[in-house]
Design an enzyme around this catalytic site. Structure first.
Site, PDB file in Angstrom:
ATOM      1  N   LYS A  28       0.835  -1.205   0.000  1.00 31.02           N
ATOM      2  CA  LYS A  28       0.000   0.000   0.000  1.00 31.02           C
ATOM      3  C   LYS A  28       0.872   1.258   0.000  1.00 31.02           C
ATOM      4  O   LYS A  28       0.617   2.193  -0.752  1.00 31.02           O
ATOM      5  CB  LYS A  28      -0.926  -0.037   1.229  1.00 31.02           C
ATOM      6  CG  LYS A  28      -1.820   1.174   1.391  1.00 31.02           C
ATOM      7  CD  LYS A  28      -3.060   0.869   2.223  1.00 31.02           C
ATOM      8  CE  LYS A  28      -2.806   0.758   3.708  1.00 31.02           C
ATOM      9  NZ  LYS A  28      -2.595   2.031   4.406  1.00 31.02           N
ATOM     10  N   SER A  29       1.886   1.284   0.843  1.00 31.12           N
ATOM     11  CA  SER A  29       2.733   2.483   0.932  1.00 31.12           C
ATOM     12  C   SER A  29       3.422   2.769  -0.405  1.00 31.12           C
ATOM     13  O   SER A  29       3.479   3.922  -0.857  1.00 31.12           O
ATOM     14  CB  SER A  29       3.808   2.284   2.004  1.00 31.12           C
ATOM     15  OG  SER A  29       3.216   2.132   3.273  1.00 31.12           O
ATOM     16  N   ARG A  33       2.795   5.983  -3.273  1.00 27.46           N
ATOM     17  CA  ARG A  33       3.918   6.816  -3.695  1.00 27.46           C
ATOM     18  C   ARG A  33       4.164   6.713  -5.193  1.00 27.46           C
ATOM     19  O   ARG A  33       4.630   7.663  -5.825  1.00 27.46           O
ATOM     20  CB  ARG A  33       5.167   6.442  -2.881  1.00 27.46           C
ATOM     21  CG  ARG A  33       5.048   6.919  -1.400  1.00 27.46           C
ATOM     22  CD  ARG A  33       5.914   6.084  -0.474  1.00 27.46           C
ATOM     23  NE  ARG A  33       6.016   6.602   0.885  1.00 27.46           N
ATOM     24  CZ  ARG A  33       5.108   6.367   1.867  1.00 27.46           C
ATOM     25  NH1 ARG A  33       4.018   5.648   1.620  1.00 27.46           N
ATOM     26  NH2 ARG A  33       5.313   6.837   3.082  1.00 27.46           N
ATOM     27  N   ARG A 130      -8.700  11.778  12.600  1.00 27.91           N
ATOM     28  CA  ARG A 130      -7.262  11.564  12.805  1.00 27.91           C
ATOM     29  C   ARG A 130      -6.492  12.882  12.832  1.00 27.91           C
ATOM     30  O   ARG A 130      -6.833  13.838  12.159  1.00 27.91           O
ATOM     31  CB  ARG A 130      -6.745  10.593  11.737  1.00 27.91           C
ATOM     32  CG  ARG A 130      -7.372   9.217  11.972  1.00 27.91           C
ATOM     33  CD  ARG A 130      -6.978   8.208  10.945  1.00 27.91           C
ATOM     34  NE  ARG A 130      -5.572   7.855  11.044  1.00 27.91           N
ATOM     35  CZ  ARG A 130      -4.947   7.093  10.145  1.00 27.91           C
ATOM     36  NH1 ARG A 130      -5.603   6.632   9.092  1.00 27.91           N
ATOM     37  NH2 ARG A 130      -3.681   6.792  10.301  1.00 27.91           N
ATOM     38  N   SER A 175       7.277   8.824  12.503  1.00 24.96           N
ATOM     39  CA  SER A 175       6.184   8.713  11.537  1.00 24.96           C
ATOM     40  C   SER A 175       6.690   8.910  10.121  1.00 24.96           C
ATOM     41  O   SER A 175       7.217   9.980   9.768  1.00 24.96           O
ATOM     42  CB  SER A 175       5.108   9.759  11.830  1.00 24.96           C
ATOM     43  OG  SER A 175       4.253   9.894  10.707  1.00 24.96           O
ATOM     44  N   ASP A 323       2.060  -1.362  11.892  1.00 28.26           N
ATOM     45  CA  ASP A 323       0.722  -1.761  11.418  1.00 28.26           C
ATOM     46  C   ASP A 323       0.396  -3.221  11.727  1.00 28.26           C
ATOM     47  O   ASP A 323      -0.715  -3.686  11.455  1.00 28.26           O
ATOM     48  CB  ASP A 323       0.605  -1.519   9.910  1.00 28.26           C
ATOM     49  CG  ASP A 323       0.697  -0.026   9.580  1.00 28.26           C
ATOM     50  OD1 ASP A 323       0.383   0.799  10.462  1.00 28.26           O
ATOM     51  OD2 ASP A 323       1.105   0.297   8.451  1.00 28.26           O
ATOM     52  N   LYS A 350      -4.595   5.455  14.846  1.00 25.84           N
ATOM     53  CA  LYS A 350      -4.700   4.834  13.513  1.00 25.84           C
ATOM     54  C   LYS A 350      -6.171   4.853  13.077  1.00 25.84           C
ATOM     55  O   LYS A 350      -6.948   5.653  13.587  1.00 25.84           O
ATOM     56  CB  LYS A 350      -4.117   3.421  13.565  1.00 25.84           C
ATOM     57  CG  LYS A 350      -2.640   3.382  13.947  1.00 25.84           C
ATOM     58  CD  LYS A 350      -1.759   4.060  12.916  1.00 25.84           C
ATOM     59  CE  LYS A 350      -0.280   3.977  13.286  1.00 25.84           C
ATOM     60  NZ  LYS A 350       0.546   4.758  12.343  1.00 25.84           N
ATOM     61  N   ARG A 354      -6.229   1.321  18.097  1.00 25.45           N
ATOM     62  CA  ARG A 354      -5.948  -0.115  17.952  1.00 25.45           C
ATOM     63  C   ARG A 354      -5.593  -0.787  19.274  1.00 25.45           C
ATOM     64  O   ARG A 354      -5.661  -2.017  19.374  1.00 25.45           O
ATOM     65  CB  ARG A 354      -4.854  -0.336  16.894  1.00 25.45           C
ATOM     66  CG  ARG A 354      -5.373  -0.072  15.493  1.00 25.45           C
ATOM     67  CD  ARG A 354      -4.352  -0.270  14.398  1.00 25.45           C
ATOM     68  NE  ARG A 354      -4.998  -0.113  13.092  1.00 25.45           N
ATOM     69  CZ  ARG A 354      -4.367   0.107  11.954  1.00 25.45           C
ATOM     70  NH1 ARG A 354      -3.035   0.185  11.929  1.00 25.45           N
ATOM     71  NH2 ARG A 354      -5.037   0.221  10.824  1.00 25.45           N
ATOM     72  N   ARG A 395      -7.484  -3.631   9.675  1.00 24.76           N
ATOM     73  CA  ARG A 395      -6.496  -4.545  10.291  1.00 24.76           C
ATOM     74  C   ARG A 395      -7.072  -5.280  11.511  1.00 24.76           C
ATOM     75  O   ARG A 395      -6.661  -6.391  11.823  1.00 24.76           O
ATOM     76  CB  ARG A 395      -5.216  -3.787  10.640  1.00 24.76           C
ATOM     77  CG  ARG A 395      -4.585  -3.141   9.408  1.00 24.76           C
ATOM     78  CD  ARG A 395      -3.106  -2.909   9.507  1.00 24.76           C
ATOM     79  NE  ARG A 395      -2.674  -2.078   8.378  1.00 24.76           N
ATOM     80  CZ  ARG A 395      -2.382  -2.539   7.157  1.00 24.76           C
ATOM     81  NH1 ARG A 395      -2.446  -3.829   6.893  1.00 24.76           N
ATOM     82  NH2 ARG A 395      -2.013  -1.719   6.187  1.00 24.76           N
TER      83      ARG A 395
END
Ligand code: SPQ
Length: 440
Positions: A28-29, A33, A130, A175, A323, A350, A354, A395
């Site tokens: 996903k990351s 990008r 968030r 982060s 994650d 998140k 979580r 998740r």
């Protein structure tokens, strides 16, 4: 969009083993990008293995809305991006909907700060809670003007036409999203932009910038670049997402008689905390056929059932597995002895809190799980089964799906539609590997 059918339910029968080979969807990351840098590059970027999850599709649609011609994704995940250059984006006709995706909103805040036009960015119920100050405050120091709600949450209005100046930012939290947001704004800033991070975080932005011919310096924990350069189109082969593979690593470890091969998984060292922590717990994980694909290390991972033991999780591994904690808590619930996590307060901001949501779910299934301010204490044993509220967090839903492999009663998980944000096809893939699941 992502929150439209919040009532999707997973009904998972207890027991089973995971066997065979599985290739989970693309990272996903890296997929996010690839769209961002491909759009801003000069020339055509060809992506393969692109993740067709809702989060990455939000990023893709945002760049289309700003005039970038993007073909695909095809069924096999091929995308062609006709880059417009760093100064070629056009004002979108409407607000950009970032859905459930923190990565889209935070990285785009940096990129949009350097544009000539205003951009409004919205999100779903979860994203709208968030924290965005972590990016809007440092970006304001660079000269950006971004409006948020009084709590610092979305929607955001990023004003165009601001002159950005490079600066140094000492990040208060580990982060990758904050780091990336500032570096991406730095592409448009005068002079040097640099960040120091308190602990290493995923470095996909730095790697991909270099892959597109942009000089990025990394010296210890300091990362820097000069504004005013250009990006040159490149081809990107997206490996399978280790964060998605993690569910199967834990599932095959806890379920008896399992042997599963996870194919073509990205094993970037800033992402492999899950492997290190599972090995500390006694998991049987073998990395095979290690290779490098488009600047990212990749391997096949063989997982066999193992007797896990509880551990004190080393804090240095927390950002490298950030994650994967929902599913690591499931591993801990079936281990021998207590597991203690500290230094993980980031988990509270998140897609859901979580720490609290996992503790509630484990308790609902009979496990002694005590949340703490920055972590959790899990005393394993007694996992029967029960009804879980995933709070719309992908998740959480997938973590409890795997728990059913060792439950004695069914596990019923509510509010699972957002699994599609990161792992389209999860239900079919999990069922094919041996999870006894259905949806309602
Ligand atoms: O995009 P989003 O919603 O923030 O997704 C999450 C996830 O679990 O899928 C976090 F909730 O992943 C983040 C990750 O936690 C993706 C990311 C990135 O691509 O840069 C970095 C991490 O976030 P952070 O806040 O630690 O930088």
């Amino acid at each position: 969009m992502s929150h439209s059918s919040t009532n999707l339910q997973f009904i998972v029968q207890p027991g089973g083993s995971l066997r065979g080979s599985v290739r989970v969807p693309g990272d996903k990351s890296i997929s996010h990008r690839s769209i961002m840098l491909g759009s801003l590059a000069e020339g055509d970027t060809h992506v393969s293995g692109f993740l067709q999850g809702e989060d990455c599709l939000c990023t893709l649609k945002a760049f289309r809305a700003m005039g970038v011609a993007i073909e695909g994704p095809t069924e096999e995940g091929r995308v062609t991006i006709h880059g417009v250059g760093l100064h070629g984006l056009q004002a979108p006709a409407h607000a950009l909907d970032m859905g459930n995706s923190g990565t889209s909103m935070r990285l785009m805040s940096g990129l949009m700060s350097g544009q000539a036009f205003d951009v409004r960015m919205t999100g779903d119920a979860s994203l709208s809670k968030r924290p965005m100050k972590r990016v809007t405050a440092p970006l304001a120091e660079m000269g950006a003007v971004i409006d948020a709600t009084p709590n610092g949450t979305p929607p955001l209005l990023v004003h165009g036409g601001c002159k950005l100046k490079g600066m140094h930012y000492d990040m208060p939290m580990a982060s990758a999203q904050v780091k990336s947001s500032i570096l991406l704004a730095g592409l448009y800033a005068d002079g040097e932009t640099s960040v120091t991070e308190p602990a290493p975080t995923r470095d996909h932005t730095e790697r991909m910038l270099r892959g597109f011919g942009y000089a990025v310096k990394t010296a210890g924990n300091r990362i820097s670049l000069q504004g005013g350069g250009k990006l040159t189109a490149a081809n990107i082969d997206v490996p399978a997402d280790i964060s998605s593979a993690a569910f199967f690593m834990v599932g095959a470890s806890i379920a008896e008689n399992s042997e599963l091969l996870l194919e073509h998984v990205g094993i970037n060292p800033t992402r492999t905390g899950i492997i290190d922590i599972l090995r500390l717990m006694g998991a049987d994980l073998e990395l095979l056929n290690g290779r490098e694909v488009g600047g990212e290390p990749v391997a096949d991972i063989r997982v066999r059932s193992a007797k896990l033991k509880g551990v004190q999780i080393p804090e240095a591994l927390v950002p490298l597995a950030i994650d994967e904690f929902p599913v690591l808590f499931v591993a801990a619930a079936f281990a021998e002895g207590r597991t203690v996590l500290t230094g993980a307060e980031e988990l509270r901001v998140k897609e859901s809190d979580r720490i609290q949501v996992m503790a509630d779910g484990l308790l609902a299934c009979g496990v002694d799980a005590q949340p703490t301010a920055d972590g959790i204490i899990i005393n394993p044993g007694n996992f029967s089964g029960g009804v879980i509220d995933s709070h719309g967090d992908h998740r959480i839903a997938m973590a409890f799906t795997m728990a059913a492999l060792r439950a004695t009663q069914p596990v019923i998980i509510n509010d699972c539609a957002n699994v599609n944000t990161s792992f389209p096809g999860f239900v079919d893939l999990a069922a094919r590997a041996g999870v006894r699941m259905a949806t309602a």
